[in-house]
Design a protein around this motif. Sequence first.
Motif, PDB file in Angstrom:
ATOM      1  N   SER A  66       0.829  -1.214   0.000  1.00 19.48           N
ATOM      2  CA  SER A  66       0.000   0.000   0.000  1.00 19.48           C
ATOM      3  C   SER A  66       0.857   1.255   0.000  1.00 19.48           C
ATOM      4  O   SER A  66       1.913   1.316   0.617  1.00 19.48           O
ATOM      5  N   LYS A  67       0.361   2.262  -0.709  1.00 27.08           N
ATOM      6  CA  LYS A  67       1.058   3.548  -0.812  1.00 27.08           C
ATOM      7  C   LYS A  67       0.420   4.526   0.170  1.00 27.08           C
ATOM      8  O   LYS A  67      -0.798   4.531   0.345  1.00 27.08           O
ATOM      9  N   GLN A  68       1.260   5.369   0.765  1.00 22.99           N
ATOM     10  CA  GLN A  68       0.743   6.379   1.692  1.00 22.99           C
ATOM     11  C   GLN A  68      -0.369   7.190   1.028  1.00 22.99           C
ATOM     12  O   GLN A  68      -1.401   7.475   1.619  1.00 22.99           O
ATOM     13  N   ARG A  69      -0.130   7.545  -0.237  1.00 20.51           N
ATOM     14  CA  ARG A  69      -1.063   8.401  -0.958  1.00 20.51           C
ATOM     15  C   ARG A  69      -2.427   7.729  -1.133  1.00 20.51           C
ATOM     16  O   ARG A  69      -3.478   8.346  -0.963  1.00 20.51           O
ATOM     17  N   ASP A  70      -2.406   6.430  -1.466  1.00 19.59           N
ATOM     18  CA  ASP A  70      -3.671   5.710  -1.658  1.00 19.59           C
ATOM     19  C   ASP A  70      -4.459   5.646  -0.357  1.00 19.59           C
ATOM     20  O   ASP A  70      -5.665   5.856  -0.327  1.00 19.59           O
ATOM     21  N   LEU A  71      -3.723   5.352   0.704  1.00 18.84           N
ATOM     22  CA  LEU A  71      -4.357   5.293   2.020  1.00 18.84           C
ATOM     23  C   LEU A  71      -5.010   6.639   2.325  1.00 18.84           C
ATOM     24  O   LEU A  71      -6.144   6.709   2.792  1.00 18.84           O
ATOM     25  N   TYR A  72      -4.277   7.699   2.017  1.00 20.98           N
ATOM     26  CA  TYR A  72      -4.799   9.036   2.305  1.00 20.98           C
ATOM     27  C   TYR A  72      -6.045   9.328   1.471  1.00 20.98           C
ATOM     28  O   TYR A  72      -7.074   9.734   2.001  1.00 20.98           O
ATOM     29  N   ASP A  73      -5.926   9.116   0.180  1.00 24.26           N
ATOM     30  CA  ASP A  73      -7.046   9.446  -0.710  1.00 24.26           C
ATOM     31  C   ASP A  73      -8.300   8.644  -0.375  1.00 24.26           C
ATOM     32  O   ASP A  73      -9.403   9.154  -0.437  1.00 24.26           O
ATOM     33  N   GLU A  74      -8.105   7.387  -0.028  1.00 25.81           N
ATOM     34  CA  GLU A  74      -9.260   6.518   0.182  1.00 25.81           C
ATOM     35  C   GLU A  74      -9.823   6.575   1.593  1.00 25.81           C
ATOM     36  O   GLU A  74     -11.002   6.348   1.802  1.00 25.81           O
ATOM     37  N   THR A  75      -8.951   6.869   2.538  1.00 28.51           N
ATOM     38  CA  THR A  75      -9.397   6.715   3.923  1.00 28.51           C
ATOM     39  C   THR A  75      -9.477   8.014   4.721  1.00 28.51           C
ATOM     40  O   THR A  75     -10.332   8.158   5.577  1.00 28.51           O
ATOM     41  N   PHE A  76      -8.596   8.958   4.435  1.00 31.24           N
ATOM     42  CA  PHE A  76      -8.565  10.158   5.274  1.00 31.24           C
ATOM     43  C   PHE A  76      -9.060  11.431   4.589  1.00 31.24           C
ATOM     44  O   PHE A  76      -9.472  12.376   5.253  1.00 31.24           O
ATOM     45  N   HIS A  77      -8.991  11.451   3.273  1.00 30.39           N
ATOM     46  CA  HIS A  77      -9.335  12.669   2.542  1.00 30.39           C
ATOM     47  C   HIS A  77     -10.719  13.198   2.920  1.00 30.39           C
ATOM     48  O   HIS A  77     -10.872  14.382   3.238  1.00 30.39           O
ATOM     49  N   ASP A  78     -11.706  12.325   2.913  1.00 28.92           N
ATOM     50  CA  ASP A  78     -13.075  12.760   3.201  1.00 28.92           C
ATOM     51  C   ASP A  78     -13.225  13.258   4.632  1.00 28.92           C
ATOM     52  O   ASP A  78     -13.977  14.192   4.892  1.00 28.92           O
ATOM     53  N   LEU A  79     -12.500  12.620   5.521  1.00 19.67           N
ATOM     54  CA  LEU A  79     -12.568  13.028   6.926  1.00 19.67           C
ATOM     55  C   LEU A  79     -12.037  14.458   7.085  1.00 19.67           C
ATOM     56  O   LEU A  79     -12.644  15.299   7.736  1.00 19.67           O
ATOM     57  N   MET A 105       1.101   7.914  10.478  1.00 19.33           N
ATOM     58  CA  MET A 105       0.709   9.270  10.876  1.00 19.33           C
ATOM     59  C   MET A 105       1.689  10.330  10.371  1.00 19.33           C
ATOM     60  O   MET A 105       1.270  11.359   9.854  1.00 19.33           O
ATOM     61  N   GLN A 106       2.975  10.094  10.551  1.00 23.49           N
ATOM     62  CA  GLN A 106       3.983  11.101  10.177  1.00 23.49           C
ATOM     63  C   GLN A 106       4.632  10.780   8.839  1.00 23.49           C
ATOM     64  O   GLN A 106       4.813  11.649   8.020  1.00 23.49           O
ATOM     65  N   GLY A 107       5.013   9.536   8.692  1.00 24.53           N
ATOM     66  CA  GLY A 107       5.725   9.120   7.493  1.00 24.53           C
ATOM     67  C   GLY A 107       7.173   9.550   7.533  1.00 24.53           C
ATOM     68  O   GLY A 107       7.695   9.932   8.578  1.00 24.53           O
ATOM     69  N   ILE A 108       7.797   9.484   6.368  1.00 24.66           N
ATOM     70  CA  ILE A 108       9.204   9.859   6.267  1.00 24.66           C
ATOM     71  C   ILE A 108       9.239  11.242   5.642  1.00 24.66           C
ATOM     72  O   ILE A 108       8.784  11.431   4.508  1.00 24.66           O
ATOM     73  N   LYS A 109       9.761  12.202   6.397  1.00 23.81           N
ATOM     74  CA  LYS A 109       9.574  13.582   5.950  1.00 23.81           C
ATOM     75  C   LYS A 109      10.399  13.954   4.717  1.00 23.81           C
ATOM     76  O   LYS A 109      10.012  14.833   3.958  1.00 23.81           O
ATOM     77  N   GLU A 110      11.492  13.242   4.502  1.00 24.58           N
ATOM     78  CA  GLU A 110      12.356  13.611   3.371  1.00 24.58           C
ATOM     79  C   GLU A 110      11.748  13.226   2.020  1.00 24.58           C
ATOM     80  O   GLU A 110      12.102  13.802   0.995  1.00 24.58           O
ATOM     81  N   ASP A 111      10.883  12.242   2.024  1.00 19.40           N
ATOM     82  CA  ASP A 111      10.359  11.727   0.765  1.00 19.40           C
ATOM     83  C   ASP A 111       8.866  12.065   0.609  1.00 19.40           C
ATOM     84  O   ASP A 111       8.038  11.575   1.382  1.00 19.40           O
ATOM     85  N   PRO A 112       8.523  12.901  -0.371  1.00 17.51           N
ATOM     86  CA  PRO A 112       7.112  13.307  -0.528  1.00 17.51           C
ATOM     87  C   PRO A 112       6.160  12.122  -0.696  1.00 17.51           C
ATOM     88  O   PRO A 112       5.020  12.175  -0.260  1.00 17.51           O
ATOM     89  N   GLU A 113       6.659  11.053  -1.291  1.00 16.65           N
ATOM     90  CA  GLU A 113       5.827   9.861  -1.503  1.00 16.65           C
ATOM     91  C   GLU A 113       5.537   9.131  -0.197  1.00 16.65           C
ATOM     92  O   GLU A 113       4.575   8.379  -0.097  1.00 16.65           O
ATOM     93  N   LEU A 114       6.422   9.342   0.772  1.00 15.39           N
ATOM     94  CA  LEU A 114       6.300   8.589   2.022  1.00 15.39           C
ATOM     95  C   LEU A 114       5.726   9.426   3.158  1.00 15.39           C
ATOM     96  O   LEU A 114       5.754   9.024   4.314  1.00 15.39           O
ATOM     97  N   PRO A 119       1.194  15.354   7.607  1.00 17.98           N
ATOM     98  CA  PRO A 119       1.600  16.326   6.580  1.00 17.98           C
ATOM     99  C   PRO A 119       0.656  16.372   5.372  1.00 17.98           C
ATOM    100  O   PRO A 119       0.428  17.449   4.822  1.00 17.98           O
ATOM    101  N   ASN A 120       0.101  15.230   4.999  1.00 19.99           N
ATOM    102  CA  ASN A 120      -0.838  15.256   3.875  1.00 19.99           C
ATOM    103  C   ASN A 120      -2.096  16.054   4.203  1.00 19.99           C
ATOM    104  O   ASN A 120      -2.683  16.693   3.334  1.00 19.99           O
TER     105      ASN A 120
END
Length: 604
Positions: A66-79, A105-114, A119-120
């Motif tokens: 799973s990608k951080q971005r997918d998790l965000y778009d599918e699970t947290f964006h609407d919230l 929750m935080q991810g890896i700050k150096e990598d935008p994908e992570l 931050p998202n």
Amino acid sequence: MSKPKSAECVKVVVRCRPMNEKETADHHVGVVEMDVNKGVIAVKNINNPGDPPKTFTFDSVYDWNSKQRDLYDETFHDLVESVLQGFNGTIFAYGQTGTGKTFTMQGIKEDPELRGVIPNSFEQIFQHISRSQNQQYLVRASYLEIYQEDIRDLLSKDQSKRLDLKERPDTGIYVKDLSSFVTKSVKEIEHVMHVGNQNRSVGATNMNAHSSRSHAIFIVTVECSEIGVDNENHIRVGKLNMVDLAGSERQAKTGATGDRLKEATKINLSLSALSNVISALVDGKSTHIPYRDSKLTRLLQDSLGGNARTVMVANIGPASYNCDETLTTLRYANRAKNIKNKPKINEDPKDALLREFQDEIARLKNQLTSKGGPKKKKKRRQRRNKDGEIIEDDDDDDDQEGGGNDDDAEAYMAEQQSKLDEEKKAILNDTTLIAEVSFSTLKLGYLSCPSEKEKFLEELKEKGEKLMKEREMKDALSSKIKAMESKLLMGGRNIIDHTNEQQRALEQRRQEIAEQKRVEREIKQKLEEKEESAVELQETYASLQQEVDVKTKKLKKGENILQVELDMPNRTTRDYEGPTVAPRVQAALDAALQEEENIDIDGR
Ligand code: ADP
Ligand code: MG
């Protein structure tokens, strides 16, 4: 008034991290299987290898790919979107230490994908504001930690201070004296987060142990004001709690005595209270929900069965040696699915800071334009709202040149100045004023005494100085107004949306894909349910068929059964006329009584 929303369940998703290098090197076996398209997870129980895997279904499940971005778009964006509309929202990361709570929750700050959820969410919030129209926003952030039932303000200069929870009848539970920073951009709020993260480790001898035993809560409050249909200004306030919980693993009980035992109990307190609150909420019988048992549950009371939208991410590891903890986490998460919340838009709350800002700006502007000039300039670097919450007003832009924005004040100043200039000219040109020497001053021995002309000029100079001071004060006042106004964010004005059309289209597409995935998963889950009931039906049929077979055999065997039946005592009951069996069972019964080859279950 706030619109009450119907109850909705806590959304629970599961995320399994990949095997780490050590696990791979040690050739650990994976025990977790996931069907991401159906939201189903199966865990092999290594304790009883003969048992079938335990399966659970969740709103969605995320595997090691799973990608951080997918998790965000599918699970947290609407919230987060609903927080921008004035709902409260809470995101919990739950799970054993080392399973990816902080990564999520935080991810890896150096990598935008992570980058993780926190931050998202910043990105989404400020982007939303930059694209808004006719709305004014105020965004602020707080960051706290609960460790051994002590609350520490991660943004405070004094990290030794412990804060208390207080309650107000109108606005509910709050942390007294918790600092909160007004932020104008992603950059500013990220800075706030980094400062807090650095403070997390302050005083901790072992950072890993500390972070696994403490709960960190990052709070973003978004206030939005807009003119309503009633032509009045209305403020909606959404609060987003992002919670990185302490590790859920059972603390070793063995060997701990005295202080160490007490410490272990305290570490567990907030988590076990959370578990008890969830149990009480979902068992349907409890009249008392033990929110007061811990700081965490008191503070997040609204997020558990109250006025909030809540998402829980249950983090797990894939390897067999984590099997027990993984199953515990999944059972926990499975119960949390049944918590019902009643979120509503928070409209015009008494403690809206945006209102205070607007009122203060209006007051300062009034002062600026009033003819009498400013009475006094109120310096408020640190403000305290009604809850005692300290609002840090980092006047970083107070030094900017102000004044230019208020034409009225400028005109007033110019007018005063030219009046003084004219007066001066008049005095200098006035020939009736002569240099008279005062008798009394002579007697006192003064050698030089001001002439009448000089006296007037002196007065004029004083007036000029006063005017200068007034101008300075006014400039300061306008800077203050400017600084305060700059904190109030408006779409297209003080935030620049750097995204171009192409990017926006991409974002839109991502949201559409996320939505499509969700719908597909829902359909699959419903189909699954149907299939399950079809299986049930078949089983019912099988047992009914058996019964029919047995009875038929008995009937064929002889008449003694019939005789027994004929000898039945007189009936005292009536035939029941209503539907004796559920329609589904009846259908199966009917089918069972048909010829074998005509049997057709569920269209197959
Ligand atoms: P926790 O906060 O639950 O204790 P961490 O977030 O610190 O766990 O994760 C432990 C380690 O595993 C970290 O090195 C982290 O980067 C890594 N990790 C966790 N989840 C993932 C994931 N989904 N993909 C890649 N690495 C992950
Ligand atoms: Mg962590």
